[in-house]
Design a protein around this motif. Structure first.
Motif, PDB file in Angstrom:
ATOM      1  N   ASN A 166       0.858  -1.177   0.000  1.00 19.56           N
ATOM      2  CA  ASN A 166       0.000   0.000   0.000  1.00 19.56           C
ATOM      3  C   ASN A 166       0.894   1.226   0.000  1.00 19.56           C
ATOM      4  OD1 ASN A 166      -1.209   2.139   2.228  1.00 19.56           O
ATOM      5  ND2 ASN A 166      -2.666   1.563   0.647  1.00 19.56           N
ATOM      6  N   ASN A 169      -2.662   6.231  -1.367  1.00 21.64           N
ATOM      7  CA  ASN A 169      -3.996   5.797  -1.782  1.00 21.64           C
ATOM      8  C   ASN A 169      -3.977   4.648  -2.783  1.00 21.64           C
ATOM      9  OD1 ASN A 169      -5.110   7.745  -0.167  1.00 21.64           O
ATOM     10  ND2 ASN A 169      -5.524   9.184  -1.828  1.00 21.64           N
ATOM     11  N   LEU A 170      -2.786   4.134  -3.088  1.00 21.55           N
ATOM     12  CA  LEU A 170      -2.626   3.073  -4.086  1.00 21.55           C
ATOM     13  C   LEU A 170      -2.365   1.730  -3.417  1.00 21.55           C
ATOM     14  CD1 LEU A 170      -2.276   2.294  -7.118  1.00 21.55           C
ATOM     15  CD2 LEU A 170       0.172   2.743  -6.803  1.00 21.55           C
ATOM     16  N   ASP A 171      -3.159   0.717  -3.780  1.00 17.85           N
ATOM     17  CA  ASP A 171      -2.950  -0.664  -3.345  1.00 17.85           C
ATOM     18  C   ASP A 171      -2.529  -1.489  -4.552  1.00 17.85           C
ATOM     19  OD1 ASP A 171      -3.942  -0.415  -0.548  1.00 17.85           O
ATOM     20  OD2 ASP A 171      -5.811   0.088  -1.584  1.00 17.85           O
ATOM     21  N   VAL A 172      -1.451  -2.265  -4.414  1.00 21.99           N
ATOM     22  CA  VAL A 172      -0.965  -3.067  -5.527  1.00 21.99           C
ATOM     23  C   VAL A 172      -0.751  -4.504  -5.071  1.00 21.99           C
ATOM     24  CG1 VAL A 172       0.122  -1.147  -6.730  1.00 21.99           C
ATOM     25  CG2 VAL A 172       1.432  -2.431  -5.034  1.00 21.99           C
ATOM     26  N   THR A 193      -4.619  -3.742  -9.083  1.00 21.08           N
ATOM     27  CA  THR A 193      -4.285  -2.436  -8.512  1.00 21.08           C
ATOM     28  C   THR A 193      -5.566  -1.664  -8.228  1.00 21.08           C
ATOM     29  OG1 THR A 193      -3.014  -0.400  -8.857  1.00 21.08           O
ATOM     30  CG2 THR A 193      -4.046  -1.352 -10.790  1.00 21.08           C
ATOM     31  N   ARG A 194      -5.530  -0.907  -7.142  1.00 22.48           N
ATOM     32  CA  ARG A 194      -6.702  -0.144  -6.701  1.00 22.48           C
ATOM     33  C   ARG A 194      -6.231   1.225  -6.221  1.00 22.48           C
ATOM     34  NH1 ARG A 194      -9.762  -2.885  -1.825  1.00 22.48           N
ATOM     35  NH2 ARG A 194      -7.769  -2.402  -0.820  1.00 22.48           N
ATOM     36  N   TYR A 195      -6.996   2.259  -6.592  1.00 20.17           N
ATOM     37  CA  TYR A 195      -6.653   3.620  -6.163  1.00 20.17           C
ATOM     38  C   TYR A 195      -7.892   4.293  -5.575  1.00 20.17           C
ATOM     39  CZ  TYR A 195      -4.389   8.147  -5.986  1.00 20.17           C
ATOM     40  OH  TYR A 195      -3.840   9.323  -5.535  1.00 20.17           O
ATOM     41  N   THR A 196      -7.701   4.993  -4.464  1.00 18.68           N
ATOM     42  CA  THR A 196      -8.802   5.683  -3.794  1.00 18.68           C
ATOM     43  C   THR A 196      -8.731   7.180  -4.075  1.00 18.68           C
ATOM     44  OG1 THR A 196      -8.874   4.041  -2.017  1.00 18.68           O
ATOM     45  CG2 THR A 196      -9.904   6.175  -1.589  1.00 18.68           C
ATOM     46  N   PHE A 197      -9.764   7.683  -4.752  1.00 22.63           N
ATOM     47  CA  PHE A 197      -9.893   9.125  -4.981  1.00 22.63           C
ATOM     48  C   PHE A 197     -10.803   9.703  -3.906  1.00 22.63           C
ATOM     49  CE2 PHE A 197      -8.941   7.413  -9.179  1.00 22.63           C
ATOM     50  CZ  PHE A 197      -7.980   8.313  -9.656  1.00 22.63           C
ATOM     51  N   VAL A 206     -13.317   4.434  -5.940  1.00 23.26           N
ATOM     52  CA  VAL A 206     -12.232   3.462  -5.754  1.00 23.26           C
ATOM     53  C   VAL A 206     -12.203   2.489  -6.935  1.00 23.26           C
ATOM     54  CG1 VAL A 206     -11.156   1.853  -4.140  1.00 23.26           C
ATOM     55  CG2 VAL A 206     -12.675   3.640  -3.268  1.00 23.26           C
ATOM     56  N   THR A 237     -15.320  -0.528 -10.062  1.00 26.01           N
ATOM     57  CA  THR A 237     -15.146   0.558  -9.101  1.00 26.01           C
ATOM     58  C   THR A 237     -16.194   0.459  -8.004  1.00 26.01           C
ATOM     59  OG1 THR A 237     -14.870   2.954  -8.868  1.00 26.01           O
ATOM     60  CG2 THR A 237     -16.664   2.204 -10.279  1.00 26.01           C
TER      61      THR A 237
END
Length: 358
Positions: A166, A169-172, A193-197, A206, A237
């Motif tokens: 992590n 805000n980025l999870d890989v 990959t996941r990113y939280t705006f 997300v 998302t």
């Protein structure tokens, strides 16, 4: 000093299907072993068309042994009664306590985690967008088992080495799948990959991207019936606004064959909505459309309505009705009917469940 205490577990444990745990062993340096699980009883006409009751039991251990300030050895073992894992298919015994996740690895703090075994896959970041109901099954990536028989779900496969981290805000997550003696696997790999705006008062968006490819080992005694490769990709998302959560995902996957059979292709579109009415009541609804071509020809058109009432922070009653208007498929090898989740794709069903988690 060793002692027994209760505490809330970290988000990594929540991904394994529980929100609470008990520390059953603890040392002053932070090393510990935690116990978690759930007990439940479900009444439904899902599998037979007539009402029947089923026990739902799950038990897990998660451990952490501190090496130094930057490194810890971590591990998890989770077992379930009536789990749909490969061992049950081989042994023909659905009443055994079967492993869902069993892994060990290293936690390198801000540099991420490396785990190996039947891991809690990073693909869960994607599949969880649709997996919000106590009463339904995961459809996306269902064809993974044709190439790797240990893959009851696309996010649970034996012999996986995985890296996760992590960064803000980025999870890989990325993994290489070696397989083992029961997987019939040559190789495999996946990534997510996941990113939280964070949009402030406008909520949070997300998005998630996921991919996997596996290839079967075409050797004597192979159990894949000619299935050669499985290629899977998905985008989706979640959107959070106060007590409301909306989810949307799309995935497609293809199984290619080495025996001249046409490629089997799944396309899956799912929408979910969860609304926390109060501390006690939660409403969920969703729609799923899955269509297969040149394979078993299964079609799912599922609309789910579910209500959860929280008796305590750890125990709930679930009531659901699943409106099904799909089409059963046909197994190309055996000619037998292909259903989904143990029930016909054409028949609606209800679900009433009591669940206690610890």
């Amino acid at each position: 000093m060793r002692k027994i205490i209760l505490k809330t577990v970290l988000a990594s444990i929540i991904a394994s299907g529980t929100a609470h745990a008990a520390v059953i062993y603890k040392e002053e340096n932070g090393s510990n072993v935690e116990l978690y699980g759930r007990f439940g009883f479900n009444v439904s006409d899902k599998k037979t068309g007539s009402t029947q009751g089923d026990f739902d039991g799950r038990l897990g251990f998660i451990g952490r042994q501190v090496v130094n300030d930057q490194v810890a050895i971590i591990g998890l073992a989770q077992y379930q009664v009536n789990a749909a894992e490969y061992a049950n298919n081989v042994e023909g015994n659905n009443d055994s306590l079967t492993a869902r996740y069993v892994w060990a690895g290293f936690d390198f703090a801000q540099y991420g985690k490396i785990t190996g075994g039947r891991v809690s896959s990073g693909l869960i970041m994607f599949t969880d967008i649709g997996d919000v109901f106590a009463s339904s099954d995961v459809a996306t990536g269902r064809q993974a088992r044709f190439v790797d028989p240990t893959a009851v779900q696309v996010f649970r496969q034996d012999g996986t080495i995985q890296y996760q981290n992590n960064i803000g805000n980025l999870d890989v997550s990325t993994a290489y799948i070696i397989g083992n003696g029961t997987s019939d696997l040559d190789y495999g790999y996946n990534a997510a990959t996941r990113y939280t705006f964070d949009m402030g008062t406008a909520g949070k968006l997300v998005p998630v991207i996921a991919f996997q490819k596996t290839r079967a080992a075409q050797n004597l005694g192979n159990r894949t019936n000619g299935a050669d490769t499985f290629t899977y990709g998905g985008v989706g998302t979640r959107y959070y606004l106060g007590p409301l959560m909306l989810g949307l995902l799309y995935s497609s996957d293809t199984v290619s064959y080495s025996n001249g059979r046409a490629d089997s292709k799944d396309k899956d579109l799912e929408f979910t909505a969860v609304y926390n009415v109060s501390n006690d009541w939660v409403l969920r609804t969703g729609y799923r459309y899955l269509d297969n071509t040149d394979g078993d020809e299964l079609t799912l058109r599922d609309t789910t309505f579910e209500v959860q009432y929280k008796l305590t922070p750890r125990s709930s009653i679930y009531s659901a009705y699943i409106l099904r208007n799909g089409k059963n498929g046909t197994n190309v090898d055996t000619g037998r009917q292909v259903s989904f989740g143990g029930s016909s794709a054409e028949d609606s069903f209800y679900h009433l469940g009591l669940r206690y988690e610890f």
